[in-house]
Design an enzyme around this catalytic site. Structure first.
Site, PDB file in Angstrom:
ATOM      1  N   GLN A  21     -60.473 -10.775  68.124  1.00 59.10           N
ATOM      2  CA  GLN A  21     -61.910 -10.953  68.277  1.00 59.10           C
ATOM      3  C   GLN A  21     -62.602  -9.818  69.022  1.00 59.10           C
ATOM      4  O   GLN A  21     -63.800  -9.628  68.864  1.00 59.10           O
ATOM      5  CB  GLN A  21     -62.191 -12.293  68.966  1.00 59.10           C
ATOM      6  CG  GLN A  21     -61.794 -13.467  68.077  1.00 59.10           C
ATOM      7  CD  GLN A  21     -62.034 -14.797  68.739  1.00 59.10           C
ATOM      8  OE1 GLN A  21     -61.205 -15.279  69.520  1.00 59.10           O
ATOM      9  NE2 GLN A  21     -63.154 -15.426  68.450  1.00 59.10           N
ATOM     10  N   HIS A 111     -52.630 -16.035  69.200  1.00 59.83           N
ATOM     11  CA  HIS A 111     -54.013 -16.520  69.098  1.00 59.83           C
ATOM     12  C   HIS A 111     -54.507 -16.259  67.676  1.00 59.83           C
ATOM     13  O   HIS A 111     -55.221 -15.280  67.411  1.00 59.83           O
ATOM     14  CB  HIS A 111     -54.904 -15.821  70.134  1.00 59.83           C
ATOM     15  CG  HIS A 111     -56.227 -16.506  70.353  1.00 59.83           C
ATOM     16  ND1 HIS A 111     -56.717 -16.787  71.616  1.00 59.83           N
ATOM     17  CD2 HIS A 111     -57.157 -16.965  69.492  1.00 59.83           C
ATOM     18  CE1 HIS A 111     -57.907 -17.386  71.499  1.00 59.83           C
ATOM     19  NE2 HIS A 111     -58.192 -17.500  70.208  1.00 59.83           N
ATOM     20  N   ASN A 155     -52.313 -20.507  71.429  1.00 57.30           N
ATOM     21  CA  ASN A 155     -53.693 -20.951  71.546  1.00 57.30           C
ATOM     22  C   ASN A 155     -54.008 -21.917  70.412  1.00 57.30           C
ATOM     23  O   ASN A 155     -53.868 -21.567  69.231  1.00 57.30           O
ATOM     24  CB  ASN A 155     -54.657 -19.767  71.451  1.00 57.30           C
ATOM     25  CG  ASN A 155     -56.112 -20.242  71.446  1.00 57.30           C
ATOM     26  OD1 ASN A 155     -56.602 -20.746  72.451  1.00 57.30           O
ATOM     27  ND2 ASN A 155     -56.790 -20.125  70.307  1.00 57.30           N
ATOM     28  N   GLU A 156     -54.416 -23.106  70.736  1.00 60.46           N
ATOM     29  CA  GLU A 156     -54.901 -24.102  69.776  1.00 60.46           C
ATOM     30  C   GLU A 156     -54.068 -24.160  68.495  1.00 60.46           C
ATOM     31  O   GLU A 156     -54.571 -23.851  67.404  1.00 60.46           O
ATOM     32  CB  GLU A 156     -56.367 -23.830  69.418  1.00 60.46           C
ATOM     33  CG  GLU A 156     -57.301 -23.872  70.601  1.00 60.46           C
ATOM     34  CD  GLU A 156     -58.785 -23.895  70.193  1.00 60.46           C
ATOM     35  OE1 GLU A 156     -59.080 -23.853  68.996  1.00 60.46           O
ATOM     36  OE2 GLU A 156     -59.629 -23.991  71.095  1.00 60.46           O
TER      37      GLU A 156
END
Ligand code: FCB
Length: 414
Positions: A21, A111, A155-156
């Site tokens: 990101q 991630h 992550n998630e």
């Protein structure tokens, strides 16, 4: 307000990003992806070259922690290959600059992105991803153990597995492959167990390593109390995204793999005629305004839910907790400030009730590439002007406000 928003000694007040990101110049499954707004991640915030400046922004914010990812695809170009030294040194330099700025890193190992050879081999659907990830961890962790003690393996996993195989939002864009969803979660849970042993046995220069995942927590509900189909869908969503995932990572003795549990909390998704009434699910802002839904540019806001989920996790698992992500995307900065205040109050309330919460990481340090939505969601404490090729950063009023919180908290801790 200041009195309410003081936090315990050693509490981490930080911010967060992820490599795809912000870094730019990544080669993974996102490189050729074009988001809804036409944006792509090839340059992103160019944090890859500008991390020193971004550490300065963090120092200006006064945060004492930074949740950052290390991009697997940069470090391992082939299965079981030695790590790329040059790329590793860049991360080490970033970690050293954080240390100089007295900012504690929490390192995320996965991630939403993978090296191309993992993707080519079937990604996380393939059981081969598990030993490959463990091999990567075995090579990476000892090189960083003197600089990092907080490790966030995944992550998630829920968001990743659902957007790749259920909802079709992330590459490889499959829809309604329930068995694939389950398989990905099971493989990631297995990888977490094994990586946690690696991290433990690598030890640490100064203090015992802490290991955990970041679980997205979304509350699901029906917009109208007696809409049975919507209630059923909310129940299925809760079971699939929340309960099933927690069981895979924390059921029975599996809980012992983790020393903490991270919670990424954004809010609530309520269904109306089987459609989620949230902007992230495609609902139009005018429609939401008509329904009286209070939301940022992504989810319905539900600050009280943060306290609920923290108390529930505390009771259920007895593990230390971190709010590994919370933030709001909106053009209206006053809205974002109110949102942050309300959530920090909830966090403080939970701590007052005995919940062992040890940190809060605002999502995000910078406006950045928000996956399917590209650059249209403004989450940054520091804004980035993507229309200007020099990608200028600017402190936002939300950032100024958070700086005030960090300063107040410091008065207590030092
Ligand atoms: C979380 C993700 C993070 C970002 C925020 C808005 O689900 O972990 O990368 O997209 O949402």
């Amino acid at each position: 307000m200041a009195g309410v928003l003081k936090f315990p000694d050693n509490f981490l007040l930080g911010t967060a990003t992820s490599p795809t990101q912000v870094e730019g110049h990544v080669v993974n499954e996102w490189t050729d992806y074009v988001a809804a707004d036409g944006g792509h991640c090839r340059m992103a915030c160019n944090h890859y070259h500008r991390y020193a400046e971004d550490v300065e922004w963090m120092a200006q914010l006064g945060v004492n922690a930074y949740r950052m990812g290390i991009e697997w695809s940069r470090l391992q170009s082939a299965p079981y290959a030695p790590l790329n030294q040059k790329e590793l040194e860049r991360y080490i330099d970033l970690l050293d600059q954080l240390k100089t700025a007295s900012i504690t890193p929490m390192v995320v190992l996965h991630h939403f992105s993978n090296p191309p050879w993992v993707t080519a081999g079937g990604g996380w659907l393939s059981p081969a991803a598990v030993p490959a990830f463990v091999d990567y961890t075995t090579k990476l962790v000892p090189t960083l153990k003197d600089r990092v003690w907080l490790w966030n393996t995944f992550n998630e996993p829920d968001t990743y597995a659902s957007l790749t195989y259920l909802l079709g939002g992330f590459p490889p864009f499959h829809k309604w492959h329930f068995m694939s969803y389950r398989k990905v979660i099971k493989h990631m849970a297995e990888a977490h167990m094994r990586a946690s042993r690696v991290i433990r046995s690598a030890g640490n220069g100064g203090r015992t390593p802490e290991i955990g995942i970041a679980k997205n927590w979304t509350f699901f509900g029906a917009f109208q109390k007696f809409a049975l189909w919507d209630q059923l869908l909310a129940g299925i969503s809760h079971h699939t995204f929340n309960r099933f995932v927690l069981k895979q990572f924390f059921g029975g003795r599996r809980r012992e793999a983790s020393t903490f549990l991270g919670v990424n909390y954004y809010g609530l998704a309520r269904f109306k005629n089987l459609q989620p009434t949230v902007p992230a699910g495609g609902a139009r802002p005018e429609q939401l305004a008509q329904l009286g839904v209070v939301c940022d540019d992504m989810f319905e806001r539900h600050p009280g839910g943060l306290g609920t989920v923290l108390r529930d996790f505390h009771r259920r698992y007895g593990l230390p907790l971190y709010v590994t992500e919370h933030g709001a995307a909106a053009a209206d900065e006053d809205f974002r400030i109110r949102d942050l205040t309300a959530h920090l109050r909830e966090l403080r309330g939970a701590i007052n009730d005995g919940v062992d919460a040890r940190g809060f990481f605002y999502w995000s340090l910078l406006d950045n590439f928000e996956w399917q939505f590209g650059y249209s969601k403004k989450f940054g404490l520091v804004s980035v002007d993507f229309s200007d090729g020099t990608l200028p950063r600017r402190m936002t009023r939300v950032g100024e406000f958070y700086r005030g919180i960090c300063r107040t908290a410091r008065e207590v801790t030092h």
